[in-house]
Design an enzyme around this catalytic site. Structure first.
Site, PDB file in Angstrom:
ATOM      1  N   ALA A   1     -18.956 -22.584  15.517  1.00 33.99           N
ATOM      2  CA  ALA A   1     -19.967 -23.498  15.759  1.00 33.99           C
ATOM      3  C   ALA A   1     -20.272 -23.647  17.098  1.00 33.99           C
ATOM      4  O   ALA A   1     -19.452 -23.535  18.085  1.00 33.99           O
ATOM      5  CB  ALA A   1     -19.592 -24.507  14.990  1.00 33.99           C
TER       6      ALA A   1
ATOM      7  N   THR B   1     -17.490 -31.726   9.951  1.00 32.18           N
ATOM      8  CA  THR B   1     -16.973 -32.930  10.886  1.00 32.18           C
ATOM      9  C   THR B   1     -17.320 -34.182  10.048  1.00 32.18           C
ATOM     10  O   THR B   1     -18.338 -34.365   9.213  1.00 32.18           O
ATOM     11  CB  THR B   1     -17.879 -32.741  11.893  1.00 32.18           C
ATOM     12  OG1 THR B   1     -17.623 -33.855  12.767  1.00 32.18           O
ATOM     13  CG2 THR B   1     -19.436 -32.564  11.808  1.00 32.18           C
ATOM     14  N   ASP B   2     -16.405 -35.279  10.585  1.00 35.06           N
ATOM     15  CA  ASP B   2     -17.118 -36.544   9.829  1.00 35.06           C
ATOM     16  C   ASP B   2     -18.378 -36.963  10.516  1.00 35.06           C
ATOM     17  O   ASP B   2     -18.771 -37.935  10.161  1.00 35.06           O
ATOM     18  CB  ASP B   2     -15.603 -37.559  10.513  1.00 35.06           C
ATOM     19  CG  ASP B   2     -15.242 -37.724  11.920  1.00 35.06           C
ATOM     20  OD1 ASP B   2     -16.182 -36.956  12.661  1.00 35.06           O
ATOM     21  OD2 ASP B   2     -14.694 -38.560  12.134  1.00 35.06           O
ATOM     22  N   GLU B   3     -18.780 -36.662  11.767  1.00 33.08           N
ATOM     23  CA  GLU B   3     -19.940 -36.840  12.262  1.00 33.08           C
ATOM     24  C   GLU B   3     -21.225 -36.884  11.257  1.00 33.08           C
ATOM     25  O   GLU B   3     -22.148 -37.444  11.560  1.00 33.08           O
ATOM     26  CB  GLU B   3     -20.361 -36.216  13.728  1.00 33.08           C
ATOM     27  CG  GLU B   3     -19.154 -36.479  14.368  1.00 33.08           C
ATOM     28  CD  GLU B   3     -19.687 -36.180  15.865  1.00 33.08           C
ATOM     29  OE1 GLU B   3     -20.663 -36.075  16.120  1.00 33.08           O
ATOM     30  OE2 GLU B   3     -18.711 -36.004  16.734  1.00 33.08           O
TER      31      GLU B   3
ATOM     32  N   TYR C   1     -26.129 -32.015  17.054  1.00 35.30           N
ATOM     33  CA  TYR C   1     -25.109 -31.541  16.615  1.00 35.30           C
ATOM     34  C   TYR C   1     -24.612 -31.708  15.078  1.00 35.30           C
ATOM     35  O   TYR C   1     -24.514 -30.932  14.230  1.00 35.30           O
ATOM     36  CB  TYR C   1     -23.876 -31.816  17.571  1.00 35.30           C
ATOM     37  CG  TYR C   1     -22.542 -31.546  16.980  1.00 35.30           C
ATOM     38  CD1 TYR C   1     -22.031 -30.300  16.619  1.00 35.30           C
ATOM     39  CD2 TYR C   1     -21.694 -32.506  16.432  1.00 35.30           C
ATOM     40  CE1 TYR C   1     -20.804 -29.892  15.976  1.00 35.30           C
ATOM     41  CE2 TYR C   1     -20.363 -32.312  15.893  1.00 35.30           C
ATOM     42  CZ  TYR C   1     -20.019 -30.953  15.642  1.00 35.30           C
ATOM     43  OH  TYR C   1     -18.829 -30.717  15.088  1.00 35.30           O
TER      44      TYR C   1
ATOM     45  N   LYS D   1     -24.625 -29.605  11.677  1.00 31.16           N
ATOM     46  CA  LYS D   1     -23.605 -29.411  10.694  1.00 31.16           C
ATOM     47  C   LYS D   1     -23.713 -29.906   9.369  1.00 31.16           C
ATOM     48  O   LYS D   1     -23.404 -29.194   8.403  1.00 31.16           O
ATOM     49  CB  LYS D   1     -22.349 -29.948  11.405  1.00 31.16           C
ATOM     50  CG  LYS D   1     -21.746 -29.656  12.537  1.00 31.16           C
ATOM     51  CD  LYS D   1     -21.040 -28.244  12.577  1.00 31.16           C
ATOM     52  CE  LYS D   1     -19.889 -28.060  11.740  1.00 31.16           C
ATOM     53  NZ  LYS D   1     -18.992 -26.943  11.785  1.00 31.16           N
TER      54      LYS D   1
HETATM   55  P1  NAD Z   1     -14.985 -25.012  20.058  1.00 31.82           P
HETATM   56  O1  NAD Z   1     -16.463 -25.148  20.617  1.00 31.82           O
HETATM   57  O2  NAD Z   1     -13.750 -25.095  20.857  1.00 31.82           O
HETATM   58  O3  NAD Z   1     -15.407 -23.464  19.553  1.00 31.82           O
HETATM   59  C1  NAD Z   1     -15.736 -22.781  18.776  1.00 31.82           C
HETATM   60  C2  NAD Z   1     -15.956 -21.404  18.847  1.00 31.82           C
HETATM   61  O4  NAD Z   1     -16.925 -20.851  17.788  1.00 31.82           O
HETATM   62  C3  NAD Z   1     -15.940 -20.778  20.191  1.00 31.82           C
HETATM   63  O5  NAD Z   1     -14.822 -19.780  20.312  1.00 31.82           O
HETATM   64  C4  NAD Z   1     -17.396 -19.952  20.147  1.00 31.82           C
HETATM   65  O6  NAD Z   1     -17.247 -18.648  21.119  1.00 31.82           O
HETATM   66  C5  NAD Z   1     -17.528 -19.611  18.819  1.00 31.82           C
HETATM   67  N1  NAD Z   1     -19.027 -19.280  18.448  1.00 31.82           N
HETATM   68  C6  NAD Z   1     -19.856 -20.102  18.645  1.00 31.82           C
HETATM   69  N2  NAD Z   1     -21.104 -19.476  18.144  1.00 31.82           N
HETATM   70  C7  NAD Z   1     -20.734 -18.445  17.544  1.00 31.82           C
HETATM   71  C8  NAD Z   1     -21.269 -17.355  16.659  1.00 31.82           C
HETATM   72  N3  NAD Z   1     -22.644 -17.617  16.686  1.00 31.82           N
HETATM   73  N4  NAD Z   1     -20.658 -16.499  16.105  1.00 31.82           N
HETATM   74  C9  NAD Z   1     -19.328 -16.439  16.417  1.00 31.82           C
HETATM   75  N5  NAD Z   1     -18.627 -17.382  17.035  1.00 31.82           N
HETATM   76  C10 NAD Z   1     -19.193 -18.268  17.635  1.00 31.82           C
HETATM   77  O7  NAD Z   1     -15.132 -25.843  18.806  1.00 31.82           O
HETATM   78  P2  NAD Z   1     -13.771 -26.364  17.906  1.00 31.82           P
HETATM   79  O8  NAD Z   1     -13.741 -27.754  18.607  1.00 31.82           O
HETATM   80  O9  NAD Z   1     -12.741 -25.487  17.853  1.00 31.82           O
HETATM   81  O10 NAD Z   1     -14.377 -26.658  16.602  1.00 31.82           O
HETATM   82  C11 NAD Z   1     -14.274 -25.846  15.578  1.00 31.82           C
HETATM   83  C12 NAD Z   1     -14.953 -26.079  14.217  1.00 31.82           C
HETATM   84  O11 NAD Z   1     -14.501 -27.341  13.596  1.00 31.82           O
HETATM   85  C13 NAD Z   1     -16.583 -26.374  14.395  1.00 31.82           C
HETATM   86  O12 NAD Z   1     -16.982 -25.913  13.616  1.00 31.82           O
HETATM   87  C14 NAD Z   1     -16.497 -27.864  14.715  1.00 31.82           C
HETATM   88  O13 NAD Z   1     -17.863 -28.351  14.303  1.00 31.82           O
HETATM   89  C15 NAD Z   1     -15.360 -28.210  13.522  1.00 31.82           C
HETATM   90  N6  NAD Z   1     -14.779 -29.764  14.164  1.00 31.82           N
HETATM   91  C16 NAD Z   1     -14.253 -29.894  15.351  1.00 31.82           C
HETATM   92  C17 NAD Z   1     -13.904 -31.072  15.782  1.00 31.82           C
HETATM   93  C18 NAD Z   1     -13.262 -31.395  16.847  1.00 31.82           C
HETATM   94  O14 NAD Z   1     -12.795 -32.724  17.083  1.00 31.82           O
HETATM   95  N7  NAD Z   1     -13.126 -30.477  17.859  1.00 31.82           N
HETATM   96  C19 NAD Z   1     -13.579 -31.919  14.722  1.00 31.82           C
HETATM   97  C20 NAD Z   1     -14.048 -31.756  13.306  1.00 31.82           C
HETATM   98  C21 NAD Z   1     -14.935 -30.694  13.188  1.00 31.82           C
HETATM   99  O1  DAU Z   2     -15.750 -36.531  14.930  1.00 30.23           O
HETATM  100  C1  DAU Z   2     -15.373 -34.977  14.950  1.00 30.23           C
HETATM  101  C2  DAU Z   2     -16.192 -34.727  16.411  1.00 30.23           C
HETATM  102  O2  DAU Z   2     -15.478 -34.892  17.587  1.00 30.23           O
HETATM  103  C3  DAU Z   2     -16.445 -33.122  16.290  1.00 30.23           C
HETATM  104  O3  DAU Z   2     -17.220 -32.655  15.198  1.00 30.23           O
HETATM  105  C4  DAU Z   2     -16.914 -32.604  17.550  1.00 30.23           C
HETATM  106  O4  DAU Z   2     -17.099 -31.287  17.535  1.00 30.23           O
HETATM  107  C5  DAU Z   2     -16.193 -33.211  18.899  1.00 30.23           C
HETATM  108  O5  DAU Z   2     -16.658 -32.816  20.055  1.00 30.23           O
HETATM  109  C6  DAU Z   2     -15.838 -34.543  18.554  1.00 30.23           C
HETATM  110  O6  DAU Z   2     -17.256 -35.408  19.071  1.00 30.23           O
HETATM  111  P1  DAU Z   2     -17.320 -36.551  19.892  1.00 30.23           P
HETATM  112  O7  DAU Z   2     -18.691 -36.695  20.372  1.00 30.23           O
HETATM  113  O8  DAU Z   2     -16.561 -37.627  18.995  1.00 30.23           O
HETATM  114  O9  DAU Z   2     -16.242 -36.219  21.155  1.00 30.23           O
HETATM  115  P2  DAU Z   2     -16.185 -36.145  22.713  1.00 30.23           P
HETATM  116  O10 DAU Z   2     -14.831 -35.837  23.004  1.00 30.23           O
HETATM  117  O11 DAU Z   2     -17.280 -35.645  23.387  1.00 30.23           O
HETATM  118  O12 DAU Z   2     -16.323 -37.908  22.938  1.00 30.23           O
HETATM  119  C7  DAU Z   2     -15.335 -38.587  22.251  1.00 30.23           C
HETATM  120  C8  DAU Z   2     -15.856 -40.089  22.711  1.00 30.23           C
HETATM  121  O13 DAU Z   2     -15.820 -40.254  24.327  1.00 30.23           O
HETATM  122  C9  DAU Z   2     -17.229 -40.346  22.408  1.00 30.23           C
HETATM  123  O14 DAU Z   2     -17.413 -41.690  22.081  1.00 30.23           O
HETATM  124  C10 DAU Z   2     -18.184 -39.981  23.550  1.00 30.23           C
HETATM  125  C11 DAU Z   2     -17.227 -40.539  24.848  1.00 30.23           C
HETATM  126  N1  DAU Z   2     -16.972 -39.712  26.146  1.00 30.23           N
HETATM  127  C12 DAU Z   2     -17.287 -38.479  26.147  1.00 30.23           C
HETATM  128  C13 DAU Z   2     -17.207 -37.637  27.407  1.00 30.23           C
HETATM  129  C14 DAU Z   2     -17.361 -36.184  27.396  1.00 30.23           C
HETATM  130  C15 DAU Z   2     -16.978 -40.474  27.204  1.00 30.23           C
HETATM  131  O15 DAU Z   2     -16.892 -41.765  27.239  1.00 30.23           O
HETATM  132  N2  DAU Z   2     -17.077 -39.638  28.472  1.00 30.23           N
HETATM  133  C16 DAU Z   2     -17.278 -38.617  28.504  1.00 30.23           C
HETATM  134  O16 DAU Z   2     -17.314 -38.030  29.588  1.00 30.23           O
END
Ligand code: NAD
Ligand code: DAU
Length: 352
Positions: A82, A133-135, A159, A163
């Site tokens: 994603a 995601t919970d979002e 985003y 999702k």
């Molecule tokens: P990330 O951005 O670190 O990694 C995403 C990966 O997907 C990358 O390696 C990228 O190259 C690959 N990718 C993107 N587009 C692609 C495509 N078209 N085909 C093949 N590969 C592709 O993301 P993450 O934080 O590891 O999140 C992974 C999954 O979990 C996502 O679906 C995200 O929505 C979900 N998620 C993330 C979080 C979080 O806090 N990071 C929380 C809940 C859910």
């Molecule tokens: O809730 C799950 C989600 O959590 C996933 O689905 C997303 O992929 C993941 O990116 C994450 O989303 P958030 O927007 O919550 O994460 P982020 O780390 O970008 O930001 C966390 C919180 O911190 C949010 O309230 C924004 C704030 N923030 C973020 C950045 C990058 C700041 O205050 N300063 C910053 O520079």
């Protein structure tokens, strides 16, 4: 036996692959497009391990995905791929539609064709696990109960809207075609290999580099934080025993305001990596312009996965956040490589 994972060079996918092969000999085929967020260095510990095969490609490339399925005959697909960063989705939603909506739909279509062609036993054993995601549930007020799987979808950013669209396609494939899907909706992950555009690794990276620690708005937004290996263990449980067509929320039971997260990181860094001038890292905190449409609070009710699959997070936040800081301090080369090129341009656009 083989599983196919997508997005396995990203943060959660690479942790999943490493954890999986640490406790299991089942092969992984790992399809990843290697966008700015995908990084083969995340998978370095699997180099030379023939249980892991990396394939560079797009989940939206139906021809490639079809060939991979015919070649490797996976018994399951786990879709991590994603575009995942909210701020980038605000700057440019299109790539989020391309991968999260169109890409996931193509992956589903080709996977369904493959599944329909399987023999009876393989067909009934097959699983497609979609990582969401919970979002998608929107934003909570201070006193609102945590999100359950029955909450309405109210996505607020491009985003989360993309999702949500992919989650709806997953649901439709189950109801229309009987395609064996399970969806997980997880809260904020943290841990090793997270790209330093997300709050926790960004703060660690900037603190060490003597840069500003940017906090959006008043810093009182609340997220529920889960250590990444706990997310991976939850996904394994869902793959093993999740009920088809069901949704499982995954959370850390660990709600914290952003400002508290940043203060915790500063305290650990003051101990492990103090500033040379003796000033606390908290002196680097700056409040910056808020994220447009910034969701105020997320909180996840993860009682269904606990009750039905016996999963709970194992790592405390105190332990997990310290391990995370230690990992970033111990891996300066990884941080240096990942924060070159495209990353610098992003930081310039986002924070200038
Ligand atoms: P990330 O951005 O670190 O990694 C995403 C990966 O997907 C990358 O390696 C990228 O190259 C690959 N990718 C993107 N587009 C692609 C495509 N078209 N085909 C093949 N590969 C592709 O993301 P993450 O934080 O590891 O999140 C992974 C999954 O979990 C996502 O679906 C995200 O929505 C979900 N998620 C993330 C979080 C979080 O806090 N990071 C929380 C809940 C859910
Ligand atoms: O809730 C799950 C989600 O959590 C996933 O689905 C997303 O992929 C993941 O990116 C994450 O989303 P958030 O927007 O919550 O994460 P982020 O780390 O970008 O930001 C966390 C919180 O911190 C949010 O309230 C924004 C704030 N923030 C973020 C950045 C990058 C700041 O205050 N300063 C910053 O520079």
């Amino acid at each position: 036996m083989t599983i196919l994972i997508t997005g396995g060079a990203g943060f959660i996918g690479s942790n999943f692959a490493i954890d999986w092969l640490a406790s299991n000999d089942e092969r992984i085929v790992n399809l990843d497009k290697l966008t700015y967020a995908g990084n083969l260095e995340n998978l370095q510990s699997l180099e030379g391990d023939d249980r892991h095969q990396f394939v560079h490609g797009d989940i939206g490339d139906a021809g490639l995905v079809g060939r991979l399925l015919q070649e490797h005959h996976p018994r399951a697909i786990i879709n991590f791929a994603a575009e995942s960063h909210v701020d980038r989705s605000i700057e440019g939603p299109e790539e989020f539609i391309n991968t999260n909506v169109v890409g996931t739909s193509r992956l589903l279509q080709v996977s369904r064709k493959y599944w329909e062609g399987l023999g009876e036993d393989a067909r009934s054993a097959f699983r497609f696990v979609h990582i969401s995601t919970d979002e998608v549930y929107g934003s909570l007020g201070a006193g609102d109960p945590a999100f359950t799987e029955l909450n309405r979808y109210e996505p607020n950013s491009p985003y989360s809207a993309s999702k949500a669209a992919s989650d709806h396609m997953i649901r439709a494939y189950f109801h229309t075609y009987g395609f064996p899907v399970v969806t997980t909706n997880c809260s904020n992950n943290y841990g090793p290999y997270q790209f330093p555009e997300k709050l926790i690794p960004l703060i660690i990276h900037n603190a060490i580099a003597g840069k500003d620690l940017p906090i959006y708005g008043d810093g009182q937004q609340i997220r529920d934080w889960l250590f990444v290996s706990d997310h991976c263990s939850a996904i394994r449980r869902v793959l093993e025993e999740g009920t088809l067509g069901e949704v499982y929320n995954i959370g850390g039971l660990n709600e914290k305001p952003n400002i508290e997260i940043v203060h915790t990181l500063c305290a650990i860094l003051d101990e492990l990596h103090p500033n040379v001038d003796g000033r606390s890292h908290t002196s680097q905190i700056v409040f910056v312009k808020d994220r447009p449409g910034h969701d105020r609070r997320y909180a996840v009710d993860a009682s269904k996965i606990d009750r039905e699959l016996g999963w709970k997070p194992a790592m405390t936040f105190e332990e997990g956040i310290r391990k995370t800081v230690e990992w970033y301090l111990a891996n300066p080369k990884w941080v240096e490589n990942i924060t070159s090129g495209e990353y610098r341009q992003w930081v310039q656009r986002q924070y200038s």
